[in-house]
Design a protein around this motif. Sequence first.
Motif, PDB file in Angstrom:
ATOM      1  N   VAL A 181       0.863  -1.153   0.025  1.00 13.07           N
ATOM      2  CA  VAL A 181      -0.090  -0.022   0.059  1.00 13.07           C
ATOM      3  C   VAL A 181       0.966   1.230  -0.251  1.00 13.07           C
ATOM      4  CG1 VAL A 181      -1.751   1.255   1.381  1.00 13.07           C
ATOM      5  CG2 VAL A 181      -1.677  -1.410   1.270  1.00 13.07           C
ATOM      6  N   THR A 182       0.420   2.179  -0.915  1.00 15.55           N
ATOM      7  CA  THR A 182       1.269   3.352  -0.686  1.00 15.55           C
ATOM      8  C   THR A 182       0.476   4.453  -0.211  1.00 15.55           C
ATOM      9  OG1 THR A 182       2.370   2.877  -2.817  1.00 15.55           O
ATOM     10  CG2 THR A 182       2.367   5.342  -2.280  1.00 15.55           C
ATOM     11  N   VAL A 183       0.733   5.328   0.855  1.00 14.67           N
ATOM     12  CA  VAL A 183      -0.040   6.217   1.687  1.00 14.67           C
ATOM     13  C   VAL A 183       0.289   7.382   1.509  1.00 14.67           C
ATOM     14  CG1 VAL A 183      -1.051   4.500   3.101  1.00 14.67           C
ATOM     15  CG2 VAL A 183       0.866   5.597   3.606  1.00 14.67           C
ATOM     16  N   ASP A 184      -0.258   8.752   1.631  1.00 11.95           N
ATOM     17  CA  ASP A 184      -0.035  10.024   1.689  1.00 11.95           C
ATOM     18  C   ASP A 184       1.113  10.534   2.924  1.00 11.95           C
ATOM     19  OD1 ASP A 184      -1.018  10.162  -0.945  1.00 11.95           O
ATOM     20  OD2 ASP A 184      -2.685  10.981  -0.332  1.00 11.95           O
ATOM     21  N   THR A 185       0.679   9.884   4.085  1.00 15.37           N
ATOM     22  CA  THR A 185       1.104  10.184   5.291  1.00 15.37           C
ATOM     23  C   THR A 185       1.965   9.145   5.923  1.00 15.37           C
ATOM     24  OG1 THR A 185      -0.766  10.047   6.374  1.00 15.37           O
ATOM     25  CG2 THR A 185      -0.324  12.176   5.663  1.00 15.37           C
ATOM     26  N   PRO A 186       2.737   9.342   6.920  1.00 12.41           N
ATOM     27  CA  PRO A 186       3.339   8.185   7.656  1.00 12.41           C
ATOM     28  C   PRO A 186       2.355   7.323   8.333  1.00 12.41           C
ATOM     29  CG  PRO A 186       4.796  10.253   7.934  1.00 12.41           C
ATOM     30  CD  PRO A 186       3.456  10.488   7.124  1.00 12.41           C
ATOM     31  N   VAL A 187       2.626   6.233   8.558  1.00 12.34           N
ATOM     32  CA  VAL A 187       1.936   5.199   9.432  1.00 12.34           C
ATOM     33  C   VAL A 187       2.791   4.786  10.490  1.00 12.34           C
ATOM     34  CG1 VAL A 187       0.683   2.831   9.679  1.00 12.34           C
ATOM     35  CG2 VAL A 187       0.229   4.460   7.745  1.00 12.34           C
ATOM     36  N   GLY A 188       2.453   5.075  11.892  1.00 12.39           N
ATOM     37  CA  GLY A 188       3.357   4.804  12.892  1.00 12.39           C
ATOM     38  C   GLY A 188       3.403   3.134  13.402  1.00 12.39           C
ATOM     39  N   PRO A 189       4.223   2.936  14.144  1.00 10.12           N
ATOM     40  CA  PRO A 189       4.165   1.345  14.485  1.00 10.12           C
ATOM     41  C   PRO A 189       2.807   0.876  15.283  1.00 10.12           C
ATOM     42  CG  PRO A 189       5.485   2.854  16.050  1.00 10.12           C
ATOM     43  CD  PRO A 189       5.163   3.770  14.906  1.00 10.12           C
ATOM     44  N   GLU A 190       2.164   2.086  16.237  1.00 16.72           N
ATOM     45  CA  GLU A 190       0.868   1.442  16.942  1.00 16.72           C
ATOM     46  C   GLU A 190      -0.230   1.225  15.681  1.00 16.72           C
ATOM     47  OE1 GLU A 190       2.332   4.225  17.234  1.00 16.72           O
ATOM     48  OE2 GLU A 190       3.457   4.197  19.241  1.00 16.72           O
ATOM     49  N   LEU A 191      -0.455   2.075  14.772  1.00 20.09           N
ATOM     50  CA  LEU A 191      -1.348   1.699  13.562  1.00 20.09           C
ATOM     51  C   LEU A 191      -1.010   0.552  12.824  1.00 20.09           C
ATOM     52  CD1 LEU A 191      -3.971   2.303  12.135  1.00 20.09           C
ATOM     53  CD2 LEU A 191      -2.810   4.032  10.963  1.00 20.09           C
ATOM     54  N   LEU A 192       0.235   0.330  12.715  1.00 15.33           N
ATOM     55  CA  LEU A 192       0.454  -0.792  11.809  1.00 15.33           C
ATOM     56  C   LEU A 192       0.218  -1.999  12.654  1.00 15.33           C
ATOM     57  CD1 LEU A 192       2.204  -0.890   9.061  1.00 15.33           C
ATOM     58  CD2 LEU A 192       4.390  -1.381  10.329  1.00 15.33           C
ATOM     59  N   GLU A 193       0.767  -1.950  13.863  1.00 10.66           N
ATOM     60  CA  GLU A 193       0.430  -3.200  14.779  1.00 10.66           C
ATOM     61  C   GLU A 193      -1.148  -3.555  14.634  1.00 10.66           C
ATOM     62  OE1 GLU A 193       1.319  -4.760  19.322  1.00 10.66           O
ATOM     63  OE2 GLU A 193       2.344  -3.150  18.500  1.00 10.66           O
TER      64      GLU A 193
END
Length: 212
Positions: A181-193
């Motif tokens: 997935v390509t996203v416009d803003t960074p995704v932090g470790p909490e959301l990734l988990e």
Amino acid sequence: MVAQDVRPGLPLAEKLGRVFISVAGGLARRLRSRCGASSPSLTFPCSPSRLEDVFSDVVEEQVTYVNAPLFAEQRGLEIDLTSDPESPTYPDYVRVCGAMADGTQVAVAGTLFGRNQLPRLTEADGFEIDLAASGYLLFFVYADRPGVVGAVGAALGEARVNIAGAQVSRADEGGEALMAVTVDTPVGPELLEEIAGRIGARAARAADLTTL
């Protein structure tokens, strides 16, 4: 000073180094780099002197093409470079395969595409993909089944993260699949988990290619 004819390959090498560290989750014990090149553009970029692209995200010291081989030696990292000018798939490509400490193999690959020779990813964690090597990238490896793409989209939407593009790759129906997935803003470790938990992902990784 880098020669003009090899400059197009430098961004590809840098981006592959960052994607490899992201997908692998750390440094490998052995790296094999294979190049297929119809021009000199990838000969230098995929050589051991470009190891700074692999080390830059995992060591505190400043890494350059001069001291990168020393970092490799200190960490017992073995490096092989081979050339495959007869590649039937892509005239210009780099594939990096690493053996991790637990024996697992991780591979990423990319090519230069179009008149402007833009870097594209063609493989991640052994799955074939076709994705621009740019922006903020997310990688999820999970058991192939219905509803996963929607679940990932819903989780990102709830977090107000906009999806720029997405691609699913699998070897066999019902086996493991990879969603990139390509996203416009960074995704932090909490959301990734959190997303990994929702879809039961074996692996969930993020790579930031915006600074390269």
